[in-house]
Each structure stands twice: as structure tokens, then as C-alpha cells.
Scaffold this motif. Structure first.
Motif, PDB file in Angstrom:
ATOM      1  N   CYS A 222       0.846  -1.195   0.000  1.00 62.05           N
ATOM      2  CA  CYS A 222       0.000   0.000   0.000  1.00 62.05           C
ATOM      3  C   CYS A 222       0.881   1.245   0.000  1.00 62.05           C
ATOM      4  CB  CYS A 222      -0.892   0.020   1.239  1.00 62.05           C
ATOM      5  SG  CYS A 222      -2.046  -1.358   1.314  1.00 62.05           S
ATOM      6  N   LEU A 223       0.557   2.175  -0.873  1.00 66.97           N
ATOM      7  CA  LEU A 223       1.342   3.400  -1.005  1.00 66.97           C
ATOM      8  C   LEU A 223       0.463   4.618  -0.743  1.00 66.97           C
ATOM      9  CD1 LEU A 223       3.102   2.572  -4.404  1.00 66.97           C
ATOM     10  CD2 LEU A 223       4.011   2.188  -2.118  1.00 66.97           C
ATOM     11  N   ARG A 224       0.980   5.547   0.025  1.00 65.79           N
ATOM     12  CA  ARG A 224       0.247   6.794   0.234  1.00 65.79           C
ATOM     13  C   ARG A 224       0.328   7.645  -1.038  1.00 65.79           C
ATOM     14  NH1 ARG A 224       1.584  10.708   5.360  1.00 65.79           N
ATOM     15  NH2 ARG A 224       0.390  12.564   4.736  1.00 65.79           N
ATOM     16  N   TYR A 225      -0.767   8.238  -1.407  1.00 64.48           N
ATOM     17  CA  TYR A 225      -0.788   9.151  -2.557  1.00 64.48           C
ATOM     18  C   TYR A 225      -0.045  10.420  -2.163  1.00 64.48           C
ATOM     19  CZ  TYR A 225      -2.825  11.623  -6.573  1.00 64.48           C
ATOM     20  OH  TYR A 225      -3.016  12.323  -7.740  1.00 64.48           O
ATOM     21  N   LYS A 226       0.934  10.815  -3.001  1.00 66.00           N
ATOM     22  CA  LYS A 226       1.795  11.943  -2.626  1.00 66.00           C
ATOM     23  C   LYS A 226       1.790  13.023  -3.700  1.00 66.00           C
ATOM     24  CE  LYS A 226       4.762   8.507  -0.459  1.00 66.00           C
ATOM     25  NZ  LYS A 226       4.183   7.352  -1.187  1.00 66.00           N
ATOM     26  N   PRO A 227       1.822  14.261  -3.284  1.00 62.92           N
ATOM     27  CA  PRO A 227       1.795  15.363  -4.244  1.00 62.92           C
ATOM     28  C   PRO A 227       3.162  15.620  -4.857  1.00 62.92           C
ATOM     29  CG  PRO A 227       1.805  16.220  -2.015  1.00 62.92           C
ATOM     30  CD  PRO A 227       1.816  14.729  -1.890  1.00 62.92           C
ATOM     31  N   ALA A 228       3.524  14.790  -5.818  1.00 64.22           N
ATOM     32  CA  ALA A 228       4.800  14.942  -6.522  1.00 64.22           C
ATOM     33  C   ALA A 228       4.546  14.743  -8.007  1.00 64.22           C
ATOM     34  CB  ALA A 228       5.816  13.920  -6.006  1.00 64.22           C
ATOM     35  N   GLY A 229       5.395  15.301  -8.840  1.00 67.46           N
ATOM     36  CA  GLY A 229       5.242  15.180 -10.285  1.00 67.46           C
ATOM     37  C   GLY A 229       3.897  15.722 -10.741  1.00 67.46           C
ATOM     38  N   ARG A 230       3.177  14.917 -11.538  1.00 71.89           N
ATOM     39  CA  ARG A 230       1.873  15.372 -12.050  1.00 71.89           C
ATOM     40  C   ARG A 230       0.790  15.335 -10.971  1.00 71.89           C
ATOM     41  NH1 ARG A 230       3.580  12.792 -17.132  1.00 71.89           N
ATOM     42  NH2 ARG A 230       2.347  10.893 -16.860  1.00 71.89           N
ATOM     43  N   ALA A 231       1.082  14.692  -9.833  1.00 66.84           N
ATOM     44  CA  ALA A 231       0.102  14.679  -8.733  1.00 66.84           C
ATOM     45  C   ALA A 231       0.187  15.941  -7.891  1.00 66.84           C
ATOM     46  CB  ALA A 231       0.332  13.452  -7.859  1.00 66.84           C
ATOM     47  N   LYS A 232       1.119  16.824  -8.249  1.00 68.96           N
ATOM     48  CA  LYS A 232       1.321  18.047  -7.472  1.00 68.96           C
ATOM     49  C   LYS A 232       0.347  19.124  -7.982  1.00 68.96           C
ATOM     50  CE  LYS A 232       5.568  20.162  -5.745  1.00 68.96           C
ATOM     51  NZ  LYS A 232       7.010  20.290  -6.008  1.00 68.96           N
ATOM     52  N   SER A 233      -0.908  18.924  -7.712  1.00 72.15           N
ATOM     53  CA  SER A 233      -1.917  19.854  -8.219  1.00 72.15           C
ATOM     54  C   SER A 233      -3.027  19.969  -7.193  1.00 72.15           C
ATOM     55  CB  SER A 233      -2.479  19.331  -9.543  1.00 72.15           C
ATOM     56  OG  SER A 233      -3.170  18.123  -9.300  1.00 72.15           O
ATOM     57  N   LEU A 234      -3.953  20.854  -7.465  1.00 73.37           N
ATOM     58  CA  LEU A 234      -5.096  21.010  -6.567  1.00 73.37           C
ATOM     59  C   LEU A 234      -5.911  19.734  -6.490  1.00 73.37           C
ATOM     60  CD1 LEU A 234      -6.349  24.606  -7.377  1.00 73.37           C
ATOM     61  CD2 LEU A 234      -5.210  23.826  -5.303  1.00 73.37           C
ATOM     62  N   ASP A 235      -5.811  18.947  -7.549  1.00 76.07           N
ATOM     63  CA  ASP A 235      -6.497  17.672  -7.613  1.00 76.07           C
ATOM     64  C   ASP A 235      -6.105  16.767  -6.448  1.00 76.07           C
ATOM     65  OD1 ASP A 235      -6.417  14.883  -9.821  1.00 76.07           O
ATOM     66  OD2 ASP A 235      -8.179  15.885  -8.999  1.00 76.07           O
ATOM     67  N   TYR A 236      -4.901  16.995  -5.919  1.00 74.09           N
ATOM     68  CA  TYR A 236      -4.409  16.174  -4.810  1.00 74.09           C
ATOM     69  C   TYR A 236      -5.388  16.188  -3.643  1.00 74.09           C
ATOM     70  CZ  TYR A 236      -1.808  14.757  -0.719  1.00 74.09           C
ATOM     71  OH  TYR A 236      -1.445  14.135   0.429  1.00 74.09           O
ATOM     72  N   LEU A 237      -5.927  17.370  -3.351  1.00 74.04           N
ATOM     73  CA  LEU A 237      -6.820  17.501  -2.197  1.00 74.04           C
ATOM     74  C   LEU A 237      -8.105  16.685  -2.370  1.00 74.04           C
ATOM     75  CD1 LEU A 237      -6.413  21.317  -1.529  1.00 74.04           C
ATOM     76  CD2 LEU A 237      -5.272  19.422  -0.355  1.00 74.04           C
ATOM     77  N   ALA A 238      -8.541  16.532  -3.608  1.00 74.98           N
ATOM     78  CA  ALA A 238      -9.760  15.762  -3.865  1.00 74.98           C
ATOM     79  C   ALA A 238      -9.478  14.262  -3.894  1.00 74.98           C
ATOM     80  CB  ALA A 238     -10.370  16.202  -5.189  1.00 74.98           C
ATOM     81  N   ARG A 239      -8.243  13.885  -4.212  1.00 69.36           N
ATOM     82  CA  ARG A 239      -7.912  12.464  -4.345  1.00 69.36           C
ATOM     83  C   ARG A 239      -7.408  11.834  -3.051  1.00 69.36           C
ATOM     84  NH1 ARG A 239      -5.631  10.531  -9.759  1.00 69.36           N
ATOM     85  NH2 ARG A 239      -6.890  11.623 -11.272  1.00 69.36           N
TER      86      ARG A 239
END
Lengths: 396, 105
Positions: A222-239
Motif C-alpha cells: 500500500c502506497l500513500r498518494y503523494k503530491p509529486a510530479g503530475r500529482a502536485k496539483s489542486l487535484d491532490y486535495l480531492a484524491r
């Protein structure tokens, strides 16, 4: 057997039937190390302060190329990006072998795209390093799966079946991942799956794990979703996981571990370093750091037990952190790096409420990638349940 | 992070767990056990089997680790999967803190 002397004793890698796996990395005290014939007197007799130990595990990016186009790719991999030259990868393996690193995890981009992948893995194996890799599984056929037997284990990114996978990655490739798991298992390659936990995939975690096990996976990571690369967006807060899901995390993995452990063959459950702070909401674990330490649980070890090298050839604390300017593991250069120094300092002298947390010695202040993205350097991990509660109480 | 001399809290065999003499001797010197290969390429993972296992299951697993150590001890140090001439306990890392001799018999 591979062993490495440490100031407190030695790390020793041993083989055997350990229920869900055939390998264990054991920390032995000096007496135990001596009993095994390990000669560490020179280190053990020294009381001079010096540089820290090299990493136990290094993640090596072999390419930035990947055609999958996942929306949350943490390295922003692209279809036409460059591979790392094979000669550089062979040299990197030699450097890490000389340092006494136990495990190299090859990643990317998509490592299957690298033409010398198996050659690099074979070289690492010959140098006594356990070599593993992570792949999307896209394009992995039976023949290639057989060639991957050089790896100790191959993990396939698999966040869930069908729509769950697509909700995490933005691409419909779950079937590719499932076929890859089957091909690897059929080829006799030990296969695991990486499950990125988002608000959606968390709810499907039990079904995803069962499905992966049925396909032949022997380990669920299991991996924690992290705000790096393309995940570094406002979308992170919703995901990212909702607060109540984070609070439920220890219960969920305890249940899952029991259910996976009851299967034949048994399936191991693994959590990543960034998930360790979430264990604090478990009453049975929150006050028992020794239990976590004895079970080999590692929190944020960026620049410590863990390091990474990027496709540009630079050293980083972990795959999610910005690269340092260092191109090798010369400890003086790494010691002087301001970003790594900040992370080390945070682990040693964390702010409230981490400074009074029993789990701090293991957790080491939570995930710096998440904390620094959301609140800047020096902040505690804002998704840690204890931090949330502390702030709520102090705001009241 | 493992940096002290405390023994593994699970070093005492659970009641009912089979345990040989060599196994018991090793247990006192095991401080931590990390299971598996850690095949993720982005963050360091830890198997939670030992974290939630029953005392009997934990004891059995530590017994298996002790048995593996005993086998290694009997065979003597040797390179496994390593190139000929690779030093087995190299490199000797300089300490990052003064070693605590209290637990060092």
C-alpha cells in the motif's frame, strides 16, 4: 549471506522460509554479529563521530520514458524521454555494491522500456545486491516475464480492477496489469502489487488485494498518494484520503493482514514509509514504538536508510523529493545538502506535536513530501491524525 | 530508526511455541527483522505481518529467522550471489554516534 557492520552491531540478510517471504534483513547486536563471525571490532571500538551509514535500499530510475500517461505520475514521465545510459547504470550498481547497499529497486518511467534492464539486474545480482523492480505491466508478455526471473521480485502497479484503477491513474489499463501479474506468476517470478491509496481505491482495497492474490501476487504494497510530479496539483486535495478513512487505516490493514495471511499460499501486506504516521490512531500501536521497530517498520528514512537516484544521475533522499546536486554517494556532499539536512533535522528535532509523540522515533515526523507541499518546510505532516487532533484542540 | 542496543521485544518465545536451544540464543541478539524484498521503486515499504501477528505466530517467525542465522553460523561466512573476492562484511561503516557498550557483552 550478506552482512554490513554498523555501530550498534550488523545488518544481516538471510534466506529461509519466513511464512510470506524467503528473505529477511536482520539487525543483530554486536554479540550476535560476533557469533555469526562478523568482524566489526574496528567500528565497534571507535568512539569517533563520523558520517552516517549508507542506505539499506536505493531506488534507481533507469529511464524517464513511459507511454502510460498516468495522471498522477510522480516523476512526470513522458513517452519520448531518454533512458539512462547502460554504462552509467552499471557504474551505479558498482558504487552501491561497494557501499554495502542490500537492495536496489529499478524504476522509471517504465523500466521495461530500457533495453539493458535485465543486464543491469544481472550485474546487481552478481554484486550480491537483491534487485527488484516496479512496472505498469503494460506490454509485458510471457516471454519478457520469463526474462525477468533475474529479479528477486517484480511489483506491478495495480490500484484496483477496472474503474478503480482508472480513477487513480486516469488511464484504463487494469487488464494490462492483471495480465502482467498472471504472466509473472506463471513464469515463477515472485510478484507483488503496488496499490496507491486514494479516496476511491481505499474503499476497494480488500477486493483489490483478493483479486491480486487470485492472479498470483504474493505481496500487497500500500502506497500513500503523494503530491509529486503530475500529482502536485489542486487535484491532490480531492484524491487524498478523507480524514475518516485515515482514522480507519490501522483497522483496515489489520483486517487485511489477517485475511491475506489466511490464504494459501500466504500473501504479505506491506505499507510504505509515508503511511506510518497513520498508525498513530491505533491505541495498541500508538504507545508502542518498540513493537514497530522490532517489526522492522520504517517511517521517513529519506537520505537515511533510503535514497534514490534520478534519471538525470543525481542522488535524492527518496524518489519523491527534489534531487540534490550530488551525483554520487560521497557522504560529505550529501551531508552538506541543505534539503537533506532540513529533513534530517526535522526527524531529530521535530515541531509540536511530533516532539511529544511516542511513535516519533519510528515515524520520524511523517512524509516530508506531503508536509512541504501543503504547508512548507518544517511543518508537521498535516494528514497525521495526531497532528489534526492537536490543531483542533489548540484552535478551540 | 535502529540505532540503539535494545533487544527485540518479541525475543521471548511465546508459550506453546516450539523453540530450540540455538533459536533461544539467537533471539536475545535480534533487534529488528525486516521481511521481504521491498520491490517498490518509490518509497520504502515495511511488511506488517509481524506487527499484527499473534504472539505464537511472531515467536514462530522469529524462530525461523533464528534457525536461518544458526545455519549461516554453522556454514561460516561466505559470499552468496557475490563476485569472488567481495568482502562479506565490507564496508565497515564509521559510527555516527558513540557506541553504547552497555549492551555489548
Amino acid at each position: 549471506m550478506k552482512a554490513r557492520v554498523e555501530p550498534w552491531g550488523a545488518w544481516v540478510a538471510v534466506r529461509g522460509d519466513f511464512d510470506t517471504t524467503n528473505r529477511a534483513l536482520v539487525a543483530l547486536d554486536r554479540v550476535g554479529a560476533r557469533r555469526l563471525g562478523i568482524s566489526g571490532e574496528e567500528v565497534w571500538a571507535s568512539d569517533a563521530l563520523s558520517s552516517p551509514s549508507p542506505p539499506l535500499e536505493v531506488h534507481v530510475s533507469v529511464t524517464s520514458r513511459c507511454a502510460a500517461g498516468c495522471s498522477g505520475c510522480y516523476v512526470d514521465a513522458r513517452p519520448r524521454a531518454e533512458h539512462v545510459a547502460a554504462a552509467d547504470l552499471f557504474a551505479r550498481v558498482d558504487e552501491l555494491a561497494d557501499l554495502g547497499v542490500f537492495t536496489i529497486a529499478l524504476g522509471g518511467g517504465e523500466p521495461l522500456e530500457h533495453p539493458d534492464l535485465e543486464g543491469v539486474a544481472e550485474h546487481a545480482r552478481k554484486r550480491g545486491i537483491a534487485v527488484v523492480m516496479t512496472t505498469s505491466g503494460i506490454g509485458l508478455g510471457r516471454e519478457r516475464a520469463r526474462r525477468l526471473a533475474v529479479f528477486e521480485q517484480v511489483n506491478v502497479s495495480y490500484d484496483g480492477a477496472g474503474a478503480v484503477y482508472e480513477s487513480v491513474r486516469g488511464v484504463d489499463a487494469a487488464r494490462h496489469a492483471e495480465r502482467a501479474i498472471e504472466h509473472l506468476a506463471e513464469a515463477g517470478v515472485r510478484v507483488g502489487v503496488n496499490v496507491v491509496l486514494t479516496r476511491t481505491s481505499f474503499e476497494a482495497l480488500a477486493d483489490t488485494s483478493t483479486r491480486a492474490a487470485e492472479l498470483g501476487a504474493r505481496e500487497i504494497q500500500c502506497l500513500r498518494y503523494k503530491p509529486a510530479g503530475r500529482a502536485k496539483s489542486l487535484d491532490y486535495l480531492a484524491r487524498r484520503l478523507a480524514a475518516e478513512q485515515i482514522l480507519d487505516f490501522p483497522n483496515k490493514i489489520k483486517y487485511l493482514q489477517g485475511s491475506l495471511g489466511a490464504r494459501t499460499p500466504r500473501v504479505a501486506l506491506r505499507i510504505d514509509c509515508a503511511l506510518v504516521p497513520w498508525l498513530v490512531s491505533s491505541p495498541e500501536l500508538a504507545s508502542d514504538p518498540d513493537r514497530l521497530s522490532a517489526a522492522g517498520i520504517l517511517g521517513c528514512e529519506a537520505g537515511g536508510h533510503l535514497a534514490a537516484t534520478t534519471s538525470s544521475g543525481h542522488v535524492a533522499g527518496c524518489s519523491f523529493l527534489p534531487a540534490t546536486r550530488a551525483r554520487n554517494f560521497d557522504t560529505r556532499e550529501l551531508q552538506a545538502d541543505p534539503d537533506l539536512a532540513r529533513i534530517r533535522d526535522h526527524a531529530l528535532d521535530p515541531p509540536a506535536p511530533c516532539n511529544t509523540c511516542a511513535l516519533q522515533a519510528v515515524c520520524r515526523g511523517g512524509c516530508r513530501v506531503v508536509a512541504e507541499h501543503l504547508e512548507g518546510p518544517g511543518a508537521p505532516d498535516p494528514e497525521c491524525p495526531r497532528v489534526v487532533m492537536y490543531r483542533r484542540e489548540n484552535a478551540a | 530508526m535502529i540505532h540503539d542496543e535494545r533487544p527485540c521485544p518479541s525475543s521471548t518465545p511465546a508459550p506453546g511455541a516450539a523453540d530450540s536451544e540455538p533459536s533461544r540464543e539467537w533471539r536475545a541478539h535480534i533487534r529488528s527483522v525486516r521481511l521481504g524484498h521491498g520491490a517498490n521503486c518509490s518509497s520504502v515499504g515495511s511488511v506488517v505481518d509481524l506487527l499484527f501477528a499473534s504472539a505464537v505466530a511472531t515467536s514462530a517467525l522469529l524462530g525461523a529467522v533464528a534457525a536461518a542465522l544458526d545455519e549461516e553460523s554453522a556454514q561460516g561466512l561466505r559470499p552468496d550471489d557475490a563476485e569472488p573476492g567481495t568482502p562479506i562484511d565490507a564496508p565497515n561503516n564509521a559510527p555516527d554516534s558513540a557506541p553504547d557498550e552497555a549492551g555489548d557483552a
